[in-house]
Design an enzyme around this catalytic site. Structure first.
Site, PDB file in Angstrom:
ATOM      1  N   HIS A 152       0.842  -1.206   0.000  1.00 60.11           N
ATOM      2  CA  HIS A 152       0.000   0.000   0.000  1.00 60.11           C
ATOM      3  C   HIS A 152       0.879   1.260   0.000  1.00 60.11           C
ATOM      4  O   HIS A 152       0.730   2.148  -0.849  1.00 60.11           O
ATOM      5  CB  HIS A 152      -0.904  -0.023   1.242  1.00 60.11           C
ATOM      6  CG  HIS A 152      -1.772   1.184   1.396  1.00 60.11           C
ATOM      7  ND1 HIS A 152      -3.068   1.227   0.955  1.00 60.11           N
ATOM      8  CD2 HIS A 152      -1.522   2.399   1.941  1.00 60.11           C
ATOM      9  CE1 HIS A 152      -3.590   2.423   1.214  1.00 60.11           C
ATOM     10  NE2 HIS A 152      -2.658   3.142   1.826  1.00 60.11           N
ATOM     11  N   GLU A 153       1.802   1.308   0.957  1.00 59.33           N
ATOM     12  CA  GLU A 153       2.667   2.492   1.036  1.00 59.33           C
ATOM     13  C   GLU A 153       3.556   2.618  -0.206  1.00 59.33           C
ATOM     14  O   GLU A 153       3.909   3.725  -0.611  1.00 59.33           O
ATOM     15  CB  GLU A 153       3.519   2.455   2.306  1.00 59.33           C
ATOM     16  CG  GLU A 153       2.725   2.452   3.617  1.00 59.33           C
ATOM     17  CD  GLU A 153       1.752   3.617   3.769  1.00 59.33           C
ATOM     18  OE1 GLU A 153       2.012   4.706   3.224  1.00 59.33           O
ATOM     19  OE2 GLU A 153       0.701   3.429   4.422  1.00 59.33           O
ATOM     20  N   HIS A 158       1.878   4.765  -2.696  1.00 59.34           N
ATOM     21  CA  HIS A 158       2.098   6.191  -2.387  1.00 59.34           C
ATOM     22  C   HIS A 158       3.501   6.624  -2.805  1.00 59.34           C
ATOM     23  O   HIS A 158       3.699   7.689  -3.392  1.00 59.34           O
ATOM     24  CB  HIS A 158       1.973   6.423  -0.877  1.00 59.34           C
ATOM     25  CG  HIS A 158       0.576   6.432  -0.347  1.00 59.34           C
ATOM     26  ND1 HIS A 158      -0.398   7.278  -0.834  1.00 59.34           N
ATOM     27  CD2 HIS A 158      -0.014   5.727   0.651  1.00 59.34           C
ATOM     28  CE1 HIS A 158      -1.533   7.081  -0.155  1.00 59.34           C
ATOM     29  NE2 HIS A 158      -1.330   6.136   0.748  1.00 59.34           N
ATOM     30  N   GLU A 210      -4.232   8.392  -2.664  1.00 60.85           N
ATOM     31  CA  GLU A 210      -4.786   7.129  -2.180  1.00 60.85           C
ATOM     32  C   GLU A 210      -5.122   6.204  -3.348  1.00 60.85           C
ATOM     33  O   GLU A 210      -5.053   4.978  -3.201  1.00 60.85           O
ATOM     34  CB  GLU A 210      -6.021   7.399  -1.316  1.00 60.85           C
ATOM     35  CG  GLU A 210      -6.476   6.212  -0.509  1.00 60.85           C
ATOM     36  CD  GLU A 210      -5.494   5.777   0.596  1.00 60.85           C
ATOM     37  OE1 GLU A 210      -4.536   6.532   0.890  1.00 60.85           O
ATOM     38  OE2 GLU A 210      -5.675   4.668   1.137  1.00 60.85           O
TER      39      GLU A 210
END
Lengths: 498, 498
Positions: free
Chosen positions: A266-267, A270, A296
């Protein structure tokens, strides 16, 4: 040769960029490195940087320079014009509040964030109430000042800080759509999953170093550049730092590698956005990420759309099995695929599956509007939280640590941020659908561990756009549609009720 | 109620302290955490912080406030008066150079430091020459401006930045004393040590984690507070950060634990000084460490005077042996004691024994004066270095990495710093002698691993003095003598030619 008004603004904003970069690294340090005893001095450092930035941005000459540059904007390139528009927006936010408030806000949020760490660890919400109340009061003051200056509601004034141009009316429309869909959809998914055999969990312990190495391997494969970033550990995973030096954090559980691994992915989404921002505009507002919705969208595109797809898991599962020397039925490909697609109402937002996640966000959207309006005093938050959890997800947190203490956002003053998670999920579905339409044989590439085509598409259509266009414009150009719920709903149906 | 001139100054200096604290953490991060790709942006951040600090300090009102506060200084406490004196000295240094030079210097030193890391790793001095030449030129410009403003020589103007009030005439006198002593003393020690059996080295590899844990154990025993500091790894060990959050670094060699352990103890001496600075004055100039002479006295008191004493080794050796599961003659108490007191001319200053260390410093003192005057162009440094090494220590570095590339000081613009290492060694001997005279049964305490009495004595006589007095005043009050060579020479004779 004297500098034009526009050039002088670029110089000033370049200095502001250096200050905010310093702040970003210090924020990361506070969460990932700093011993507790350093927190008071750190709060002073961050407050001083905030105040100096505010002073630089609001010095009287800035207004004159903006007006002069705008009156002569035909001489500028389209990127310079966009940069000027972004400068104006930053100036507008800064001049709406005075320096004393900025300083008080910075100090209060630092103190409250540190207290939150303690309160969460001790499951002691009461200990957080005074400091968080200070933060909410200052946030109300700031929202009122911006509401007055911009002629929008206080909530929309805060929302604009995270997603410029976004208004609650848009959110309300999209959320209503989801509220019509999810309550019918979720039970069907749960029923379908209940009809199959239990999912055996791979048994730990899972060595933290092995988890970290595995995370780094996937990060590298996806295109994360470790010459311009790091992976560390913090209580609350986040992506900080600056585009040239992205500081990504995660947290590990030696009994369960699955959450941490997906958290890292997920990160990474980003981080890839940050690392892909237009390199010629690194020190200027137009070079920043567009807003939290697209941010996001990038993390969820990687974590939810990509990393839980059957083709990604075909690539990843053998590596995961090798890393942990996994053996037996719990490590079967099919079992791990079902594990990563398991839907179940749970307490923790960051660990939620993509079906129930929007419900976590709706809860926070409702409560933060009530916190901001003053209808919900901070002390009443645990009761309100538990009641909303029961009504939206049918469960009640056994402790505040698993309830209203789980997120750092409110203690750190971030109201108006949560809805962007779900708008981001909608955008992720829409972008991933478009990428699949436009990139031939994407699933085969992914199964082969080749992510260059996808990254290149994202670079072109999202990352390298920086803030040169609005979120809606970027999405419309990439996907030929405005932000909506269709792609998200189609994705959920295809994945969970095939 | 309006603030007095003095109070306004305290406010301004408090803001400056926050900025320099931010800078200190970012400097530590550059050396201990930052990926290489972050260096250009970091240089911008540090330059911006330097320029803003310089602007704050030199704003026209500061001069008026200083004059007003000084004219009314009888109303101030003695600490406030000392604080005002320190403010004046900081202002004097800042106003001697203009903002453009400060900015250029900050950028040039950041770039040169990063290049030095690369050049040292590659043993490629030529690659450092252009950037280091920039730094030397800017240092010359800065020294000339300060020389003009203060009416002292350019070298003394730089020296004053690290050790306020110190002049080369003092250094020359003390160094001459040592030059009369060491050339006769060193061969006697070498002869004495050659007459005994060879010292067997404990055989590695020594696990890095075990080395780190052992270092942390000794740090804790000596009084380092990990709630206000960390231990990490960097190319060049240093103590950075701020008193409330001391960032200590070391480096490890898996073939030899001895150097790293003593390196950690050395930095712990620095760190204890920082952590012990007067807590009521943390954000003010009078609360800062007095200067580099006392700073180095604290590191050398711990590393050389204390940690190589027979009583400390009696305490430490069993712990070292346990940690590495050491067994056999190399691990005998007597052998390890001889190992830690081994004297031998070597290439690397930070690894040098205390007998040959002053010769390393004399070399640098001579060469940095020549670099500053322009008599020695940067490109000629390797030859000059090697020739001085041969004449002072009788050895020639086989590579520049082991020669003129070993230290970060000159590439980062620190000229006038090196002599403070040897003045610090003199002060350490003098302070340790006084501590032994004044604390009853100190050797027995040390053998029992009880360091509270020594730390408390140092807190009272050195740390808690901050910058309230001059180095000479602090030393005279603690040891009843001005800085001299007697205690140092007596110490060397007692330890090495008993």
């Amino acid at each position: 040769m004297s500098l034009s008004a526009y050039q002088q603004l670029e110089q000033n904003f370049s200095r502001l960029s250096a200050l905010s970069g310093a702040s970003a690294i210090l924020h990361w340090d506070s969460a990932a490195m700093m011993p507790d005893g350093g927190s008071a001095a750190r709060a002073e450092q961050l407050a001083t940087l905030d105040v100096l930035s505010h002073e630089l941005l609001t010095q009287p000459q800035t207004e004159d320079l903006l007006a002069a540059a705008e009156s002569d904007s035909r001489a500028l390139t389209s990127w310079q014009q966009a940069n000027l528009r972004e400068m104006r927006n930053k100036w507008r936010h800064a001049t709406a509040v005075d320096a004393d408030l900025v300083e008080a806000y910075s100090r209060a949020t630092s103190a409250s964030e540190m207290q939150w760490r303690e309160a969460r660890a001790q499951n002691d919400f009461a200990s957080l109430v005074p400091k968080m109340t200070d933060v909410i009061h200052l946030t109300q003051t700031m929202a009122a000042a911006k509401s007055e200056a911009f002629g929008v509601t206080p909530y929309d004034a805060l929302l604009d800080q995270y997603e410029p141009g976004c208004v609650s009316a848009t959110i309300d429309g999209l959320f209503q759509d989801l509220e019509e869909f999810l309550p019918g959809f979720l039970p069907q998914v749960l029923e379908r999953q209940a009809a199959t055999a239990d999912i055996p969990m791979p048994a730990g312990p899972f060595d933290i170093d092995v988890q970290k190495k595995l995370g780094q391997e996937f990060m590298t494969a996806l295109g994360f550049d470790f010459n311009h970033g790091r992976l560390d550990t913090s209580h609350h995973p986040f992506t900080g730092g600056i585009p040239d030096d992205v500081r990504l954090t995660t947290r590990y559980d030696s009994d369960d590698f699955t959450q941490s691994l997906m958290g890292t992915l997920h990160e990474t989404g980003h981080a890839l956005y940050e690392q892909g921002l237009p390199s010629d505009w690194r020190s200027q507002p137009v070079g920043l990420a567009r807003g939290m919705v697209l941010h996001e969208s990038q993390s969820l595109l990687v974590e939810m759309q990509l990393s839980r797809s059957p083709e990604f898991l075909s690539y990843a599962v053998p590596k995961i099995r090798d890393a942990f020397k996994g053996d037996g039925p719990a490590w079967d490909m099919d079992n791990l695929k079902r594990l990563y697609l398991k839907v179940a109402p749970g307490m923790i937002r960051v660990d939620a599956d993509e079906v129930t996640y929007p419900l976590h966000v709706m809860l926070r959207y409702r409560l933060e509007k009530a916190l901001l309006s003053g209808d919900l005093p901070v002390g009443d938050l645990p009761a309100a939280w538990n009641s909303e959890m029961q009504s939206l997800l049918g469960i009640t947190p056994p402790t505040d640590a698993l309830g209203c203490l789980q997120d750092i956002h409110w203690p750190s003053g971030a109201i108006g941020y949560f809805p962007t998670y779900t708008l981001g999920a909608l955008a992720a579905a829409q972008l991933y659908q478009a990428a699949n339409d436009q990139i031939s044989e994407l699933p085969q590439d992914i199964e082969a561990g080749q992510f260059g085509g996808l990254l290149s598409w994202l670079r072109t259509h999202v990352h390298e756009q920086g803030s040169s266009k609005s979120t809606d414009e970027i999405l419309a150009l990439a996907t030929a549609a405005p932000l909506g719920t269709d792609a998200f709903k189609a994705h959920l149906k295809a994945r969970y009720l095939p």
